[in-house]
Write a protein that holds these residues in place. Structure first.
Motif, PDB file in Angstrom:
ATOM      1  N   UNK A 317      31.102  -3.286 -17.501  1.00  0.00           N
ATOM      2  CA  UNK A 317      31.042  -4.420 -18.669  1.00  0.00           C
ATOM      3  C   UNK A 317      29.532  -4.314 -19.223  1.00  0.00           C
ATOM      4  N   UNK A 318      28.686  -4.063 -18.273  1.00  0.00           N
ATOM      5  CA  UNK A 318      27.253  -4.319 -18.807  1.00  0.00           C
ATOM      6  C   UNK A 318      26.290  -3.043 -18.307  1.00  0.00           C
ATOM      7  N   UNK A 319      25.011  -3.218 -19.003  1.00  0.00           N
ATOM      8  CA  UNK A 319      24.053  -2.283 -18.241  1.00  0.00           C
ATOM      9  C   UNK A 319      22.966  -3.314 -17.939  1.00  0.00           C
ATOM     10  N   UNK A 337      25.909   7.640 -21.671  1.00  0.00           N
ATOM     11  CA  UNK A 337      26.585   6.400 -21.663  1.00  0.00           C
ATOM     12  C   UNK A 337      27.902   6.810 -21.063  1.00  0.00           C
ATOM     13  N   UNK A 338      28.647   5.915 -19.941  1.00  0.00           N
ATOM     14  CA  UNK A 338      29.795   6.032 -19.147  1.00  0.00           C
ATOM     15  C   UNK A 338      30.513   5.152 -19.519  1.00  0.00           C
ATOM     16  N   UNK A 339      31.632   5.059 -19.879  1.00  0.00           N
ATOM     17  CA  UNK A 339      32.739   3.880 -19.877  1.00  0.00           C
ATOM     18  C   UNK A 339      34.028   4.048 -19.461  1.00  0.00           C
ATOM     19  N   UNK A 340      34.386   3.716 -18.236  1.00  0.00           N
ATOM     20  CA  UNK A 340      35.607   3.665 -17.733  1.00  0.00           C
ATOM     21  C   UNK A 340      36.899   2.910 -18.415  1.00  0.00           C
ATOM     22  N   UNK A 396      18.957  -0.047 -24.089  1.00  0.00           N
ATOM     23  CA  UNK A 396      19.843  -0.548 -25.378  1.00  0.00           C
ATOM     24  C   UNK A 396      20.632   0.527 -26.223  1.00  0.00           C
ATOM     25  N   UNK A 397      20.120   1.839 -26.023  1.00  0.00           N
ATOM     26  CA  UNK A 397      21.051   2.806 -26.864  1.00  0.00           C
ATOM     27  C   UNK A 397      22.149   3.197 -25.973  1.00  0.00           C
ATOM     28  N   UNK A 398      21.965   3.300 -24.761  1.00  0.00           N
ATOM     29  CA  UNK A 398      23.183   3.551 -23.827  1.00  0.00           C
ATOM     30  C   UNK A 398      24.359   2.444 -23.840  1.00  0.00           C
ATOM     31  N   UNK A 399      23.655   1.160 -23.988  1.00  0.00           N
ATOM     32  CA  UNK A 399      24.869  -0.099 -23.959  1.00  0.00           C
ATOM     33  C   UNK A 399      25.334  -0.185 -25.428  1.00  0.00           C
ATOM     34  N   UNK A 402      28.149   2.736 -25.553  1.00  0.00           N
ATOM     35  CA  UNK A 402      29.152   2.649 -24.630  1.00  0.00           C
ATOM     36  C   UNK A 402      29.844   1.322 -24.819  1.00  0.00           C
ATOM     37  N   UNK A 403      29.667   0.478 -25.726  1.00  0.00           N
ATOM     38  CA  UNK A 403      30.254  -0.746 -25.779  1.00  0.00           C
ATOM     39  C   UNK A 403      29.967  -1.650 -24.822  1.00  0.00           C
ATOM     40  N   UNK A 404      28.594  -1.752 -24.080  1.00  0.00           N
ATOM     41  CA  UNK A 404      28.461  -2.437 -23.031  1.00  0.00           C
ATOM     42  C   UNK A 404      27.393  -3.190 -23.227  1.00  0.00           C
ATOM     43  N   UNK A 405      27.555  -4.606 -22.749  1.00  0.00           N
ATOM     44  CA  UNK A 405      26.364  -5.739 -22.760  1.00  0.00           C
ATOM     45  C   UNK A 405      25.089  -5.222 -22.231  1.00  0.00           C
ATOM     46  N   UNK A 406      24.052  -5.628 -23.265  1.00  0.00           N
ATOM     47  CA  UNK A 406      22.706  -5.284 -22.939  1.00  0.00           C
ATOM     48  C   UNK A 406      21.909  -6.381 -22.234  1.00  0.00           C
ATOM     49  N   UNK A 407      21.697  -6.268 -20.849  1.00  0.00           N
ATOM     50  CA  UNK A 407      21.287  -7.515 -20.016  1.00  0.00           C
ATOM     51  C   UNK A 407      20.011  -6.963 -19.755  1.00  0.00           C
TER      52      UNK A 407
END
Length: 446
Positions: A317-319, A337-340, A396-399, A402-407
């Motif tokens: 869900x996040x990076x 970026x990897x998203x399952x 930030x670019x990967x998040x 991939x549609x992930x939250x950048x933490x």
């Protein structure tokens, strides 16, 4: 008795014939017969029907539990400076120094973190909107209808009695070929032919292992694939990330030397390919690690290094914060970026809850592994930019892709305490707010 053994022999031969000719050979050449695609389409239709049936059943039941939201805290998007400024403006007098009411901001943030913090929930399985017919552990999913229960029972039979034996067979074959093939290639003298054979063995074996997970992998922007002499960095959800990426190209792995089966695999593959393995004592020496990695990327003929800068698995869900060490080496960074897709199974490895064997068993008894991989354009450190800011920019670019939250939180908080440096950052931000307001409040002098 002899008749039983003869029947078992026929079944075994038929089983191996199907495995070799319908799965292994297409996998070795990177081909697909389309069976997995049809299988996934059928799964989607069944899961959609199950979702509709669950929703209808909940509406029919007066006391049906209401599905939980993904977050129970509605967090303000404003910064500390904005919220603190609003608090101070609400008072009838101009505050030029610390006042007791400033504590309310930190009290509010503390309660939010206790109720629904942004760190610990990243190390538990991603919550699904609807049941995917895999588990009944979610409190929202109860008995709905006989038909749904029968479908679930058939699913258990298919996953444990058909898919699990097939996947174990493919995993054993893939890993055995990897050890044997790389060991044999390792006896060859250094040459372009050896490098070609090594990459062929790695690709073939990883593709067989991916079929053992019923993996459907969608690669995007292949023109940005990592090149030799570079560093590939990606977000990390599971140890399977390595298999997913190695299906589309070969990489030099980086990690600690292990014992047991993993150690056997490490020693065999390093014979044919220049992977970078470290002893436990060397892993603590940052300068030694950085030096060996720099030596690797200086040779433009060597495979790109694959690194997961988060240092731990995060739940898809996040990076979380990237360790800056990977970005101090130099060279070109190739972000990935990897998203399952969580509908088909939970790929996240919760290492504090499951050991590797238990995790692999859960993965091999899921419906499938469906994943999207995006290759981002290569990035390099800019003039005047330090490694920490460069790592944050890549993260930030990967998040975003991939549609992930950048933490900004460190994944090391999974097992450790908050570093003093994080506390100091908050203290400095609050101090700067007071100093800034005091400077605005000072009268002009002639």
């Amino acid at each position: 008795m002899e008749d039983m053994w003869s029947v078992a022999g026929v079944i075994f031969k038929l089983w191996m014939f199907m495995v070799v000719f319908f799965i292994m050979l297409p996998a070795m050449f990177g081909l697909s017969l389309g069976v997995t695609g049809v299988y996934n389409l059928i799964l989607v239709k069944i899961l959609e029907w199950a979702t509709v049936r669950i929703q209808r059943g909940q509406q029919e039941r007066l006391n049906a539990p209401v599905p939980l939201l993904t977050g129970i805290i509605e967090r303000a998007e404003s910064s500390m400076e904005e919220e603190m400024g609003e608090l101070r403006r609400s008072r009838p007098f101009a505050a030029k120094e610390f006042v007791l009411s400033d504590v309310m901001y930190f009290y509010k943030k503390g309660v939010e973190s206790i109720v629904d913090d942004q760190v610990t929930q990243r190390f538990s399985s991603e919550e699904l909107v609807s049941w995917n017919l895999l588990t009944r552990t979610n409190q929202n999913f109860h008995y709905i209808s006989l038909r749904l229960t029968i479908i679930w029972g058939l699913g258990v039979f298919v996953r444990y009695c058909i898919l699990l034996p097939l996947r174990i067979t493919l995993a054993i074959i893939g890993l055995s070929w990897l050890v044997i093939g790389t060991t044999l290639v390792g006896f060859l003298p250094e040459s372009s032919a050896k490098n070609w054979l090594s990459e062929l063995v790695h690709l073939t074996c990883y593709r067989i292992c991916a079929r053992g997970l019923s993996a459907t992998i969608h690669y995007h922007n292949k023109e940005n694939r990592p090149q030799k002499g570079g560093i590939c960095v990606a977000n990390h959800t599971t140890p399977i990330d390595v298999v997913i990426l190695a299906n589309d190209g070969c990489y030099a792995m980086v990690g600690q030397i292990h014992e047991g089966l993993l150690g056997v695999i490490q020693r065999s593959i390093v014979r044919s390919c220049p992977h970078v393995w470290f002893e436990r004592s060397e892993m603590k020496d940052r300068h030694a690690v950085t030096s060996r990695l720099r030596d690797h990327i200086k040779a433009k003929t060597k495979l790109p290094i694959l690194i997961f800068p988060e240092g731990t698995c995060v739940n898809n869900t996040s990076v979380m914060m990237f360790k800056k060490g990977s970005f101090e080496i130099g060279g070109t960074i190739y972000p990935v970026a990897i998203k399952y897709d969580p509908r088909f199974g939970d790929a996240f490895w919760n290492s504090s809850k499951y050991n590797m064997v238990s995790y692999l068993l859960r993965t091999m008894t899921s419906w499938a592994i469906v994943v999207n991989v995006w290759y981002l354009p290569p990035m390099s450190i800019q003039d005047g930019e330090d490694a920490a800011h460069f790592a944050s920019r890549v993260k930030a670019a990967i998040a975003h892709r991939g549609g992930l939250l950048d933490l900004e939180w460190d994944g090391g908080l999974k097992r450790g305490k908050v570093k003093d440096s994080f506390k100091e950052v908050q203290q400095k931000m609050y101090s700067s707010i007071i100093v800034q307001q005091n400077s605005f409040s000072l009268p002009e002098t002639s």
